[in-house]
Design a protein around this motif. Structure first.
Motif, PDB file in Angstrom:
ATOM      1  N   ASP A 179       0.817  -1.218   0.000  1.00  0.00           N
ATOM      2  CA  ASP A 179       0.000   0.000   0.000  1.00  0.00           C
ATOM      3  C   ASP A 179       0.850   1.269   0.000  1.00  0.00           C
ATOM      4  N   GLY A 180       2.180   1.102  -0.070  1.00  0.00           N
ATOM      5  CA  GLY A 180       3.060   2.252  -0.180  1.00  0.00           C
ATOM      6  C   GLY A 180       3.735   2.676   1.106  1.00  0.00           C
ATOM      7  N   ILE A 181       3.553   1.921   2.174  1.00  0.00           N
ATOM      8  CA  ILE A 181       4.169   2.259   3.456  1.00  0.00           C
ATOM      9  C   ILE A 181       5.595   1.692   3.507  1.00  0.00           C
ATOM     10  N   GLU A 182       6.543   2.522   3.893  1.00  0.00           N
ATOM     11  CA  GLU A 182       7.909   2.065   4.089  1.00  0.00           C
ATOM     12  C   GLU A 182       8.095   1.719   5.566  1.00  0.00           C
ATOM     13  N   LEU A 183       8.570   0.524   5.821  1.00  0.00           N
ATOM     14  CA  LEU A 183       8.831   0.097   7.197  1.00  0.00           C
ATOM     15  C   LEU A 183      10.304   0.297   7.498  1.00  0.00           C
ATOM     16  N   ARG A 184      10.582   0.972   8.617  1.00  0.00           N
ATOM     17  CA  ARG A 184      11.959   1.294   8.980  1.00  0.00           C
ATOM     18  C   ARG A 184      12.345   0.544  10.256  1.00  0.00           C
ATOM     19  N   LEU A 185      13.524  -0.032  10.215  1.00  0.00           N
ATOM     20  CA  LEU A 185      14.043  -0.796  11.341  1.00  0.00           C
ATOM     21  C   LEU A 185      15.251  -0.094  11.931  1.00  0.00           C
ATOM     22  N   GLY A 186      15.381  -0.189  13.247  1.00  0.00           N
ATOM     23  CA  GLY A 186      16.569   0.324  13.906  1.00  0.00           C
ATOM     24  C   GLY A 186      17.701  -0.685  13.820  1.00  0.00           C
ATOM     25  N   LYS A 187      18.548  -0.704  14.816  1.00  0.00           N
ATOM     26  CA  LYS A 187      19.721  -1.586  14.802  1.00  0.00           C
ATOM     27  C   LYS A 187      19.281  -3.038  14.577  1.00  0.00           C
ATOM     28  N   THR A 188      19.879  -3.667  13.553  1.00  0.00           N
ATOM     29  CA  THR A 188      19.460  -4.998  13.122  1.00  0.00           C
ATOM     30  C   THR A 188      20.669  -5.886  12.907  1.00  0.00           C
ATOM     31  N   ALA A 189      20.576  -7.131  13.375  1.00  0.00           N
ATOM     32  CA  ALA A 189      21.650  -8.098  13.160  1.00  0.00           C
ATOM     33  C   ALA A 189      21.472  -8.791  11.808  1.00  0.00           C
ATOM     34  N   TYR A 190      22.576  -9.017  11.100  1.00  0.00           N
ATOM     35  CA  TYR A 190      22.612  -9.795   9.862  1.00  0.00           C
ATOM     36  C   TYR A 190      21.434  -9.478   8.933  1.00  0.00           C
ATOM     37  N   PRO A 191      21.382  -8.261   8.398  1.00  0.00           N
ATOM     38  CA  PRO A 191      20.214  -7.848   7.604  1.00  0.00           C
ATOM     39  C   PRO A 191      19.997  -8.671   6.338  1.00  0.00           C
ATOM     40  N   ILE A 192      21.033  -9.344   5.824  1.00  0.00           N
ATOM     41  CA  ILE A 192      20.838 -10.156   4.623  1.00  0.00           C
ATOM     42  C   ILE A 192      19.759 -11.212   4.842  1.00  0.00           C
ATOM     43  N   LEU A 193      19.576 -11.651   6.083  1.00  0.00           N
ATOM     44  CA  LEU A 193      18.577 -12.678   6.366  1.00  0.00           C
ATOM     45  C   LEU A 193      17.156 -12.158   6.160  1.00  0.00           C
ATOM     46  N   LEU A 194      16.971 -10.844   6.206  1.00  0.00           N
ATOM     47  CA  LEU A 194      15.651 -10.273   5.947  1.00  0.00           C
ATOM     48  C   LEU A 194      15.253 -10.425   4.490  1.00  0.00           C
ATOM     49  N   ALA A 195      16.249 -10.450   3.601  1.00  0.00           N
ATOM     50  CA  ALA A 195      15.958 -10.545   2.167  1.00  0.00           C
ATOM     51  C   ALA A 195      15.179 -11.807   1.842  1.00  0.00           C
ATOM     52  N   ALA A 196      15.511 -12.897   2.531  1.00  0.00           N
ATOM     53  CA  ALA A 196      14.818 -14.156   2.278  1.00  0.00           C
ATOM     54  C   ALA A 196      13.336 -14.039   2.613  1.00  0.00           C
ATOM     55  N   THR A 197      13.017 -13.377   3.717  1.00  0.00           N
ATOM     56  CA  THR A 197      11.620 -13.180   4.100  1.00  0.00           C
ATOM     57  C   THR A 197      10.886 -12.362   3.051  1.00  0.00           C
ATOM     58  N   LEU A 198      11.526 -11.305   2.570  1.00  0.00           N
ATOM     59  CA  LEU A 198      10.884 -10.454   1.569  1.00  0.00           C
ATOM     60  C   LEU A 198      10.715 -11.199   0.251  1.00  0.00           C
ATOM     61  N   GLY A 199      11.678 -12.069  -0.073  1.00  0.00           N
ATOM     62  CA  GLY A 199      11.547 -12.869  -1.284  1.00  0.00           C
ATOM     63  C   GLY A 199      10.355 -13.804  -1.221  1.00  0.00           C
ATOM     64  N   GLN A 200      10.150 -14.422  -0.064  1.00  0.00           N
ATOM     65  CA  GLN A 200       9.001 -15.311   0.101  1.00  0.00           C
ATOM     66  C   GLN A 200       7.688 -14.527   0.094  1.00  0.00           C
ATOM     67  N   ALA A 201       7.696 -13.329   0.675  1.00  0.00           N
ATOM     68  CA  ALA A 201       6.498 -12.484   0.634  1.00  0.00           C
ATOM     69  C   ALA A 201       6.211 -12.035  -0.797  1.00  0.00           C
ATOM     70  N   ALA A 202       7.266 -11.764  -1.550  1.00  0.00           N
ATOM     71  CA  ALA A 202       7.094 -11.360  -2.950  1.00  0.00           C
ATOM     72  C   ALA A 202       6.437 -12.477  -3.759  1.00  0.00           C
ATOM     73  N   ARG A 203       6.833 -13.715  -3.497  1.00  0.00           N
ATOM     74  CA  ARG A 203       6.215 -14.846  -4.192  1.00  0.00           C
ATOM     75  C   ARG A 203       4.739 -14.950  -3.824  1.00  0.00           C
ATOM     76  N   PHE A 204       4.420 -14.765  -2.559  1.00  0.00           N
ATOM     77  CA  PHE A 204       3.029 -14.874  -2.116  1.00  0.00           C
ATOM     78  C   PHE A 204       2.159 -13.801  -2.770  1.00  0.00           C
ATOM     79  N   HIS A 205       2.682 -12.570  -2.828  1.00  0.00           N
ATOM     80  CA  HIS A 205       1.904 -11.448  -3.358  1.00  0.00           C
ATOM     81  C   HIS A 205       2.086 -11.251  -4.860  1.00  0.00           C
ATOM     82  N   ARG A 206       2.986 -12.034  -5.472  1.00  0.00           N
ATOM     83  CA  ARG A 206       3.305 -11.869  -6.894  1.00  0.00           C
ATOM     84  C   ARG A 206       3.715 -10.431  -7.178  1.00  0.00           C
ATOM     85  N   SER A 207       4.615  -9.960  -6.334  1.00  0.00           N
ATOM     86  CA  SER A 207       5.088  -8.588  -6.428  1.00  0.00           C
ATOM     87  C   SER A 207       6.595  -8.585  -6.154  1.00  0.00           C
TER      88      SER A 207
END
Length: 217
Positions: A98-126
């Motif tokens: 819907d256009g909202i940017e989510l911002r995170l503070g101090k985060t460990a190993y941010p590359i691991l977040l990419a996998a979650t977003l990839g799976q969400a992208a598959r679910f939403h076809r986006s």
């Protein structure tokens, strides 16, 4: 020495290792999926997840749950856990569409977040974008695009991460492998951690780690 290990084995080993580190089974399953997703693109998912789990071991993971009511998101004690935070991002992925940017503070190993977003992208076809340091990573259901300083993929902690809907139209890289070349010592450490789910690790159990894998050297 290194081995080729299948993506299914990566998911199974890291799922069990995550459980041994104190994550509940639902989150442990997400940890296994994240390591597998990254490995499919020949990115260091197993190694990064192992490093994160070793840092988590023996700690109360509730302290790393994101306070999503804060801007940016923050944990009660220390950096955000990318596995727990990834689950929260997945729950709010429609908000990003819907256009909202989510911002995170101090985060460990941010590359691991990419996998979650990839799976969400598959679910939403986006597609979704995540940024940290000097890096932009666009995650699609079937691929990804990396722009910027690739050394930032290996950062163990960053001060800021942002996640939003992507304006990219196609990935530059698609999943390219069904097996991942992993260092023998790294695999033994993963195996030893996973074994703790069933019984205390011993020298005998560690000596047997790696059985059944294909020697690549």
């Amino acid at each position: 020495m290194s081995y080729y290990i299948t993506l299914a084995e990566i998911e199974a080993y890291l799922r069990t290792a995550a459980r041994a580190s104190g994550l509940e089974w639902g989150l442990a399953e997400e940890a296994g999926k994240a390591a597998r997703w990254l490995a499919a693109f020949d990115l260091p998912g197993p190694e990064t997840m192992l490093a994160h789990l070793r840092n988590l071991a023996g700690k109360d993971y509730a302290a790393f749950i994101p306070r999503c009511d804060l801007e940016p998101w923050q944990a009660a004690d220390g950096p955000l856990c990318p596995v727990i935070t990834g689950a929260a991002l997945a729950d709010r992925s429609a908000t990003m569409l819907d256009g909202i940017e989510l911002r995170l503070g101090k985060t460990a190993y941010p590359i691991l977040l990419a996998a979650t977003l990839g799976q969400a992208a598959r679910f939403h076809r986006s597609a979704f974008t995540t940024r940290w340091a000097d890096l932009r990573l666009d995650c699609f259901g079937n691929g990804l695009t990396i722009e910027g300083d690739r050394d930032s993929l290996l950062l163990d902690e960053v001060d800021r991460v942002s996640c939003c809907k992507s304006d990219a139209t196609a990935p530059q890289q698609v999943a390219s492998t069904e097996a991942y070349n992993i260092d023998e010592d790294v695999f033994k450490r993963i195996d030893a951690l996973a074994f703790e789910t069933y019984a205390p690790a011993t020298e005998e159990s560690r000596a047997g780690a790696g059985a059944g894998l294909t020697d690549n050297d």
